[in-house]
Design a protein around this motif. Structure first.
Motif, PDB file in Angstrom:
ATOM      1  N   LYS A 116       0.822  -1.212   0.000  1.00 60.46           N
ATOM      2  CA  LYS A 116       0.000   0.000   0.000  1.00 60.46           C
ATOM      3  C   LYS A 116       0.854   1.259   0.000  1.00 60.46           C
ATOM      4  O   LYS A 116       0.669   2.152  -0.841  1.00 60.46           O
ATOM      5  CB  LYS A 116      -0.915  -0.009   1.230  1.00 60.46           C
ATOM      6  N   TYR A 117       1.815   1.346   0.927  1.00 62.46           N
ATOM      7  CA  TYR A 117       2.583   2.578   1.062  1.00 62.46           C
ATOM      8  C   TYR A 117       3.658   2.714  -0.016  1.00 62.46           C
ATOM      9  O   TYR A 117       4.065   3.838  -0.335  1.00 62.46           O
ATOM     10  CB  TYR A 117       3.193   2.661   2.459  1.00 62.46           C
ATOM     11  N   THR A 130       3.106   2.047  -3.145  1.00 61.64           N
ATOM     12  CA  THR A 130       2.338   2.698  -4.211  1.00 61.64           C
ATOM     13  C   THR A 130       2.079   4.163  -3.886  1.00 61.64           C
ATOM     14  O   THR A 130       2.276   5.050  -4.725  1.00 61.64           O
ATOM     15  CB  THR A 130       1.006   1.962  -4.420  1.00 61.64           C
ATOM     16  N   GLU A 131       1.632   4.451  -2.652  1.00 61.66           N
ATOM     17  CA  GLU A 131       1.282   5.818  -2.282  1.00 61.66           C
ATOM     18  C   GLU A 131       2.497   6.734  -2.288  1.00 61.66           C
ATOM     19  O   GLU A 131       2.452   7.836  -2.856  1.00 61.66           O
ATOM     20  CB  GLU A 131       0.623   5.830  -0.897  1.00 61.66           C
ATOM     21  N   TRP A 150      -4.207  13.256  -3.885  1.00 65.45           N
ATOM     22  CA  TRP A 150      -3.534  12.486  -2.837  1.00 65.45           C
ATOM     23  C   TRP A 150      -3.627  13.204  -1.502  1.00 65.45           C
ATOM     24  O   TRP A 150      -3.865  12.582  -0.457  1.00 65.45           O
ATOM     25  CB  TRP A 150      -2.054  12.287  -3.192  1.00 65.45           C
ATOM     26  N   GLN A 152      -7.152  12.713   0.149  1.00 62.32           N
ATOM     27  CA  GLN A 152      -7.383  11.346   0.601  1.00 62.32           C
ATOM     28  C   GLN A 152      -6.476  10.987   1.779  1.00 62.32           C
ATOM     29  O   GLN A 152      -6.880  10.285   2.708  1.00 62.32           O
ATOM     30  CB  GLN A 152      -7.159  10.362  -0.556  1.00 62.32           C
ATOM     31  N   TYR A 153      -5.256  11.488   1.739  1.00 66.48           N
ATOM     32  CA  TYR A 153      -4.296  11.245   2.815  1.00 66.48           C
ATOM     33  C   TYR A 153      -4.777  11.897   4.112  1.00 66.48           C
ATOM     34  O   TYR A 153      -4.710  11.317   5.194  1.00 66.48           O
ATOM     35  CB  TYR A 153      -2.942  11.790   2.392  1.00 66.48           C
ATOM     36  N   ASP A 206      -7.636   9.945   5.572  1.00 69.37           N
ATOM     37  CA  ASP A 206      -7.148   8.689   6.138  1.00 69.37           C
ATOM     38  C   ASP A 206      -6.472   8.899   7.492  1.00 69.37           C
ATOM     39  O   ASP A 206      -6.550   8.051   8.375  1.00 69.37           O
ATOM     40  CB  ASP A 206      -6.171   8.031   5.155  1.00 69.37           C
TER      41      ASP A 206
END
Length: 601
Positions: free
Chosen positions: A168-169, A171-172, A221, A224-225, A228
């Motif tokens: 996950k991270y 990719t982010e 990003w 969304q970040y 989250d």
């Protein structure tokens, strides 16, 4: 270092016959789990038969987690995190859950490319002077370590993380880094215009376009970040060399990312464009708002505010919780004692109710939650705000517009001709607004508003300082609610605090008394709360009801000390007492309460 040279520790029994070389295999993991008495023989046989001789593209830890294995002697399911933590202990590595707020994302791509990271299943996390910490989910595949050590000129420290988190991270982090680099390459990263550079009228640096794909991706990003990470505010702060992105989480600021000023300027332009703000105007403060959706699909509203600074435009985005308008009073932090008194107060047909506290103390949440419950089909609720905090379909909301001579006083005057039952004034700032609020209350309306004072009794003094006659205050003000926000302890890691006993807390709250048992806890820090020991916030409230006895303290001139003493007799509980009640209930700490509330006299 060879895979067979890795430290190998098992607290229970010796390892299986052969230590793997290279990538993990599910067969070795399953055998090791049985050898360490983590799983039963039945689970071992069942899983081996289920998987058979087939291989899978899934990481072995993820594959075993899908088998619903349970820890021997208990019913606790071994998920990916539990299996990773067990493997880290067996291999002698540190186990880590990635906290993106503690990672310098901008430096990740300097250590290795995304192709290299995905092929080796590794991710750089921390960068020291002599050491670089790299996460992996392959503890025995370390042939890449000499390459990275030579490239970074630092020793490499390995930590084991969940393969799901790693994917996950990876990719982010690389997506963000790639987007920022693409934005920089699109045009020259020109520094934002500042006061010192106004003389450089001949500059020809090319500004980045707000609609550039790289800028669009970075803004997406960012939102969304922030959702989250449970951020309440996003700060975009221009600097001379590297501009900063910061989040406010549970009242504390965290630096998230640093980027070239040109990219920051393009991001602000992009957000202003979406918020229907004047993109060209950078010399004066502007306000706007945006609606978007969080990863769960819920609608989220953000209030935008810009401010010209020495190195360009600064922007703050305040994120409003979509559930705020429907929160019950006890969910906001009201105790049972104050809930009854507050409900009785807001049920009055007319009068002025004031909510006081510093900026960021939760006044808006309290007002909106209360008004939303009062705004039935039989009631007309009208507000005048600067700016409108959250759009509510149940209210008739009006925005203050100083350029059109529509201030709070003019807004209240206009609202009184709109047949309202309840009026909410964003803030009483001057005598004109205060007088209009008084007139609205005298003519049969229930008026809510806010003031910036330290406690409830000080609100009365503030009204007198504005120029209101004491007899008007006595005739209209029916209650004042002072409030603060304190961080709540993380339920996953808090531990009993033996230093805070019933006797010590009773001594602290004298001359008041606490009813019930004292179950004080202290912060510890875990992966769920990012090692802070706190997660979320709750409100502390001090409710002053203006009774007939309290009105006697307002004339001929208000006496704050006498008013406070009378309010305590009428049932008001001080902010610090409300805080100590939550300490006794194990919700927060004594240090949090002392730092957030004024000392009583």
């Amino acid at each position: 270092m060879k895979p067979t040279d890795l430290p190998f520790k098992s607290p229970l029994v010796s390892a299986p016959a052969a230590t793997p070389k290279g990538r993990l295999e599910w067969r070795w993991l399953l055998t090791a789990l049985q050898a360490d008495h983590v799983i039963s023989t039945e689970d071992f046989d069942r899983t081996a038969q289920r998987f058979g001789g087939a291989d899978s593209s899934q990481h072995p830890l993820v594959r075993l987690a899908s088998a619903n294995l349970t820890r021997r002697g208990s019913s606790k399911v071994l998920d990916v995190e539990a299996l990773t933590e067990w493997l880290a202990t067996r291999c002698g590595y540190g186990y880590l859950r990635i906290d993106p707020l503690r990672v310098d994302v901008g430096r990740v791509s300097d250590v290795m490319s995304i192709t290299y990271a995905e092929r080796r299943r590794v991710l750089p996390l921390q960068f020291g002077l002599h050491e670089v910490t790299i996460a992996t989910c392959e503890p025995f595949d370390v042939s890449w370590m000499p390459e990275i050590a030579a490239h970074t000129r630092r020793s490499v420290k390995l930590v084991l993380v969940s393969p799901l988190e790693l994917a996950k991270y990876t990719t982010e982090f690389y997506m963000l880094s790639t987007s920022v680099r693409a934005a920089v390459k699109t045009g020259e990263a020109a520094a934002a215009v500042n006061f010192e550079q106004l003389v450089e009228l001949g500059r020809s640096n090319k500004q980045l376009d707000a609609n550039d794909q790289g800028v669009v991706q970075v803004v997406d990003w960012l939102w969304q970040y922030a959702f989250d990470q449970r951020a309440s505010d996003i700060h975009l702060e221009p600097r001379r060399e590297r501009s900063a992105i910061r989040f406010r989480i549970d009242g504390v600021m965290h630096t998230v990312y640093q980027m070239p000023p040109g990219v920051m300027s393009a991001m602000i332009a992009r957000i202003k464009l979406l918020g229907r703000m004047d993109v060209i105007e950078k010399r004066r403060p502007l306000d706007g708002r945006i609606k978007t959706r969080n990863p769960e699909g819920d609608e989220v509203e953000m209030r935008l505010s810009t401010l010209p600074t020495a190195f360009g435009e600064k922007m703050v985005m305040r994120i409003f919780d979509p559930d705020t308008s429907v929160k019950a009073l006890d969910a906001l932090g009201f105790g049972s004692h104050d809930v009854k008194r507050w409900e009785a107060l807001v049920a009055r047909p007319n009068g002025i109710i004031l909510v006081t506290g510093p900026t960021g103390s939760g006044k808006t949440s309290t007002l909106y939650s209360t008004l939303r419950r009062l705004a039935t089909d039989e009631v007309n609720v009208c507000t005048i705000e600067d700016p409108i905090e959250m759009i509510q379909p149940a209210f008739n909301q009006t925005q203050v517009q100083h350029s059109l001579d529509l201030g709070f006083a003019e807004g209240v005057r206009a609202l009184m001709r709109q047949d309202p039952d309840i009026i909410m004034v964003g803030e009483i700032r001057d005598l004109d607004t205060a007088e209009m609020a008084i007139q609205a209350a005298l003519t049969g309306h229930l008026v809510f508003s806010t003031l910036h004072t330290n406690d409830a009794a000080s609100a009365i003094t503030r009204l007198v300082d504005l120029g209101l006659a004491p007899y008007l205050i006595s005739a209209t003000v029916i209650g004042v609610l002072a409030q603060r926000l304190v961080r709540t302890l993380c339920v996953a890691c808090k531990q009993p605090d033996d230093e805070v006993t019933a006797e010590s807390l009773a001594e602290f709250v004298k001359p008041w008394r606490l009813n019930g048992a004292v179950r004080a806890y202290k912060p510890v820090g875990c992966l769920e709360c990012r090692m802070t020991g706190f997660r979320g916030r709750t409100g502390l409230y001090e409710l002053l009801s203006v009774t007939d006895a309290a009105r006697a303290c307002l004339q001929p001139l208000p006496d704050p000390q006498k008013l406070r003493q009378q309010a305590l007799k009428d049932g008001m509980r001080p902010l610090r007492l409300a805080g100590c009640t939550k300490v006794a209930e194990g919700q927060t700490t004594l240090q949090e309460v002392m730092s957030a509330t004024p000392a009583w006299e």
